[in-house]
Design a protein around this motif. Sequence first.
Motif, PDB file in Angstrom:
ATOM      1  N   GLU A  69       0.707  -1.581   0.449  1.00  0.00           N
ATOM      2  CA  GLU A  69      -0.003  -0.189   0.015  1.00  0.00           C
ATOM      3  C   GLU A  69       0.796   1.356  -0.062  1.00  0.00           C
ATOM      4  O   GLU A  69       0.032   2.715  -0.101  1.00  0.00           O
ATOM      5  N   HIS A 117      -3.339 -10.184   3.871  1.00  0.00           N
ATOM      6  CA  HIS A 117      -2.753  -8.612   3.720  1.00  0.00           C
ATOM      7  C   HIS A 117      -1.188  -9.194   3.739  1.00  0.00           C
ATOM      8  O   HIS A 117      -0.385  -8.818   2.475  1.00  0.00           O
ATOM      9  N   ARG A 132       1.424  -9.028   1.008  1.00  0.00           N
ATOM     10  CA  ARG A 132       2.792  -8.403   0.780  1.00  0.00           C
ATOM     11  C   ARG A 132       4.063  -9.357   0.495  1.00  0.00           C
ATOM     12  O   ARG A 132       5.312  -8.961  -0.234  1.00  0.00           O
TER      13      ARG A 132
END
Length: 244
Positions: free
Chosen positions: A40, A75, A79
């Motif tokens: 992000e 997430h 990642r």
Amino acid sequence: MNSDYILQHADALVKRVSKLIVNEPAARAALRRGVGLAPEDPRMLAAHRVVAPYVPVPTDYDVDRRRAASLWDVHAVERAFYAVAAIMAAQPRSARDQEAEATEEQTGEPQDSEALTEPTPAEESSATKDGKPDRRPNLGVSLAQAVFDKGLNADSTEQRLHLIARQNLDGVHRHLPRLVLYLRSDQVHIDWGILIRDLARWGHTPRHVAREWVQDYHRTLETLTRQAEQKNKNNTTDEEAEAA
């Protein structure tokens, strides 16, 4: 999502990135800027074009099965894909070229496939003498090979592995790039697909992944040491027989 599903997508991304970092400097630079950054982060915007198509997302089936969806930290999965793509792009040029040459030797042609369904060179070539598939190496195996083949200090290598094994998700992404890039500077082989899969698992079973890395480090180092000792013993025996 399961490990095989994650690994299939991971291997496809590795193929794509392996080609880009050799042939497209702009793409390599965009990915390299992402070392240590979360997806992000605004500095990752240019990396999305390369990585996003390969990041697996939960299917409707996963979402309906709430327990299955909770087992995979979405997430952490995302990642993992961005982190390894960035590390691959940050490798020294000699390491990038070595990987490209190895892939061409295994496949007989330059890397140009992006299909998710095609096997990777690592999958195609991973067979033992009896025809059974080899277990693909994780980070622990790579570290043991670095100690044995490249002369890395065993004590300090083990300490660095233990440090990473104690980390949470943010910590492992903070410490891992430096270690992996250090290994690649010595051209130690890293199975990038397996590394992505293991980092994806760090979101829900970090201690399991850490245990696997540490156990495989010690198992591999012990096996390599025993094999070397046996080889030296056999050579000594042969020399004594010839002298007689």
